[in-house]
Design a protein around this motif. Structure first.
Motif, PDB file in Angstrom:
ATOM      1  N   GLU A  24       0.788  -1.123  -0.079  1.00 16.30           N
ATOM      2  CA  GLU A  24      -0.093  -0.123  -0.045  1.00 16.30           C
ATOM      3  C   GLU A  24       0.834   1.241   0.055  1.00 16.30           C
ATOM      4  N   ILE A  25       0.561   2.317  -0.779  1.00 17.53           N
ATOM      5  CA  ILE A  25       1.379   3.366  -1.071  1.00 17.53           C
ATOM      6  C   ILE A  25       1.549   4.064   0.257  1.00 17.53           C
ATOM      7  N   ASN A  26       0.615   4.126   1.341  1.00 18.57           N
ATOM      8  CA  ASN A  26       0.496   5.151   2.277  1.00 18.57           C
ATOM      9  C   ASN A  26       0.818   4.188   3.669  1.00 18.57           C
ATOM     10  N   VAL A  27       0.821   4.856   4.768  1.00 19.57           N
ATOM     11  CA  VAL A  27       0.837   4.007   5.841  1.00 19.57           C
ATOM     12  C   VAL A  27      -0.412   3.550   6.543  1.00 19.57           C
ATOM     13  N   ALA A  28      -0.552   2.067   6.217  1.00 17.81           N
ATOM     14  CA  ALA A  28      -1.935   1.548   6.321  1.00 17.81           C
ATOM     15  C   ALA A  28      -2.009   0.738   7.444  1.00 17.81           C
ATOM     16  N   CYS A  29      -3.029  -0.162   7.789  1.00 17.08           N
ATOM     17  CA  CYS A  29      -3.493  -0.711   8.919  1.00 17.08           C
ATOM     18  C   CYS A  29      -2.048  -1.605   9.279  1.00 17.08           C
ATOM     19  N   GLU A  30      -1.504  -2.286   8.187  1.00 22.42           N
ATOM     20  CA  GLU A  30      -0.742  -3.539   8.552  1.00 22.42           C
ATOM     21  C   GLU A  30       0.707  -2.788   8.709  1.00 22.42           C
ATOM     22  N   ALA A  31       1.142  -1.438   8.207  1.00 22.44           N
ATOM     23  CA  ALA A  31       2.344  -0.876   8.698  1.00 22.44           C
ATOM     24  C   ALA A  31       2.545  -0.902  10.172  1.00 22.44           C
ATOM     25  N   CYS A  32       1.498  -1.182  10.998  1.00 14.87           N
ATOM     26  CA  CYS A  32       1.746  -1.063  12.445  1.00 14.87           C
ATOM     27  C   CYS A  32       1.131  -2.377  12.793  1.00 14.87           C
ATOM     28  N   HIS A  33       0.217  -3.036  12.353  1.00 12.67           N
ATOM     29  CA  HIS A  33      -0.284  -4.226  12.916  1.00 12.67           C
ATOM     30  C   HIS A  33       0.109  -5.460  12.396  1.00 12.67           C
ATOM     31  N   GLY A  34       0.906  -5.405  11.547  1.00 13.44           N
ATOM     32  CA  GLY A  34       1.493  -6.414  10.643  1.00 13.44           C
ATOM     33  C   GLY A  34       0.482  -7.342   9.749  1.00 13.44           C
ATOM     34  N   GLN A  35       1.092  -8.202   8.936  1.00 17.80           N
ATOM     35  CA  GLN A  35       0.142  -8.974   7.862  1.00 17.80           C
ATOM     36  C   GLN A  35      -1.067  -9.286   8.494  1.00 17.80           C
ATOM     37  N   GLY A  36      -2.006  -9.170   7.827  1.00 16.14           N
ATOM     38  CA  GLY A  36      -3.161  -9.507   8.287  1.00 16.14           C
ATOM     39  C   GLY A  36      -4.040 -10.928   8.035  1.00 16.14           C
ATOM     40  N   SER A  37      -3.483 -11.636   7.157  1.00 12.09           N
ATOM     41  CA  SER A  37      -4.276 -12.975   6.746  1.00 12.09           C
ATOM     42  C   SER A  37      -4.523 -13.984   7.904  1.00 12.09           C
ATOM     43  N   LYS A  38      -3.516 -13.960   8.863  1.00 14.21           N
ATOM     44  CA  LYS A  38      -3.611 -15.015   9.918  1.00 14.21           C
ATOM     45  C   LYS A  38      -4.714 -14.400  10.893  1.00 14.21           C
ATOM     46  N   HIS A  39      -4.969 -13.240  11.135  1.00 13.46           N
ATOM     47  CA  HIS A  39      -6.002 -12.683  11.820  1.00 13.46           C
ATOM     48  C   HIS A  39      -7.340 -12.954  11.260  1.00 13.46           C
ATOM     49  N   ILE A  40      -7.402 -12.878  10.057  1.00 15.80           N
ATOM     50  CA  ILE A  40      -8.699 -12.865   9.215  1.00 15.80           C
ATOM     51  C   ILE A  40      -8.907 -14.290   9.347  1.00 15.80           C
ATOM     52  N   ASP A  41      -8.082 -15.256   9.165  1.00 13.76           N
ATOM     53  CA  ASP A  41      -8.285 -16.647   9.232  1.00 13.76           C
ATOM     54  C   ASP A  41      -8.855 -17.064  10.471  1.00 13.76           C
ATOM     55  N   LEU A  42      -8.325 -16.506  11.735  1.00 12.54           N
ATOM     56  CA  LEU A  42      -8.593 -16.852  12.936  1.00 12.54           C
ATOM     57  C   LEU A  42     -10.199 -16.342  13.275  1.00 12.54           C
ATOM     58  N   VAL A  43     -10.225 -15.220  12.780  1.00  9.90           N
ATOM     59  CA  VAL A  43     -11.631 -14.499  12.841  1.00  9.90           C
ATOM     60  C   VAL A  43     -12.806 -15.554  12.179  1.00  9.90           C
ATOM     61  N   ASN A  44     -12.290 -15.850  11.317  1.00  8.24           N
ATOM     62  CA  ASN A  44     -13.560 -16.815  10.168  1.00  8.24           C
ATOM     63  C   ASN A  44     -13.314 -18.096  10.571  1.00  8.24           C
ATOM     64  N   ALA A  45     -12.548 -18.644  11.323  1.00  7.06           N
ATOM     65  CA  ALA A  45     -12.495 -19.888  11.816  1.00  7.06           C
ATOM     66  C   ALA A  45     -13.569 -20.626  12.617  1.00  7.06           C
TER      67      ALA A  45
END
Length: 196
Positions: A175-196
């Motif tokens: 992402e061109i700017n300072v986005a969510c994952e810049a601070c929170h890290g890669q989000g795929s595992k978080h999404i996987d856990l939420v959707n589990a």
């Protein structure tokens, strides 16, 4: 296991974190860097020439693209494209493309404050220095190089991709700017856990 997480982009966060996402869209982080276009460029690119330390800078548009005509590292007048804005308030800098993937932060910037506060004008970041091409703070010099000096904090998942042999960059980001994952890290595992 978290090391294997992938970058998903801020739009993937919006569904569950709408309030935070909406706040981010109006934030300095969102405006840290953007593609130069009529909605992101705040400066006067009407073709007027401004002069600082006997050096002329003409900011203009052509075919809906942004440019600056000024002296380059050669010491001669050249025209450089401005593909990106850098920040937005109280000043906005512009990144000039000098070739081989090198983006340079211009040291002539736009004061984006209201006119009543002294803004809406071009100004030089180092007004007392003689900004010849041999000065380390000259806009085309290494100290002003976006790829190596600025990019990591203004974009998300930055990869400089510098090639020493050709002295070139193929810099990329998720992402061109300072986005969510810049601070929170890669989000795929978080999404996987939420959707589990």
């Amino acid at each position: 296991e978290w090391a294997q997480a992938e970058w998903v982009g801020s739009s993937a966060c919006e569904g569950c974190h709408k309030e935070q996402y909406d706040s981010w869209v109006d934030s300095d982080h969102f405006k840290a860097m953007a593609v130069a276009n009529e909605s992101t460029v705040l400066g006067d690119f009407s073709g007027k020439t401004v002069t600082f330390n006997k050096v002329n800078h003409r900011f203009f548009t052509k075919n809906n693209k942004y440019y600056v005509e000024t002296i380059g590292k050669s010491g001669k007048n050249e025209t450089f494209s401005i593909p990106y804005t850098f920040g937005w308030f109280p000043l906005q800098q512009y990144l000039a493309d000098i070739g081989d993937g090198h983006l340079q932060a211009m040291n002539v910037s736009w004061d984006s404050r209201p006119k009543t506060d002294g803004g809406q004008r071009w100004f030089h970041l180092q007004p007392e220095e003689n900004m010849t091409p041999d000065n380390m703070f000259f806009w085309g010099a290494h100290v002003q190089n976006w790829n190596s000096r600025c990019a990591e904090c203004h974009s998300t998942n930055l990869e400089r991709n510098y090639d020493a042999e050709s002295h070139s960059y193929d810099t990329s980001w998720s992402e061109i700017n300072v986005a969510c994952e810049a601070c929170h890290g890669q989000g795929s595992k978080h999404i996987d856990l939420v959707n589990a």
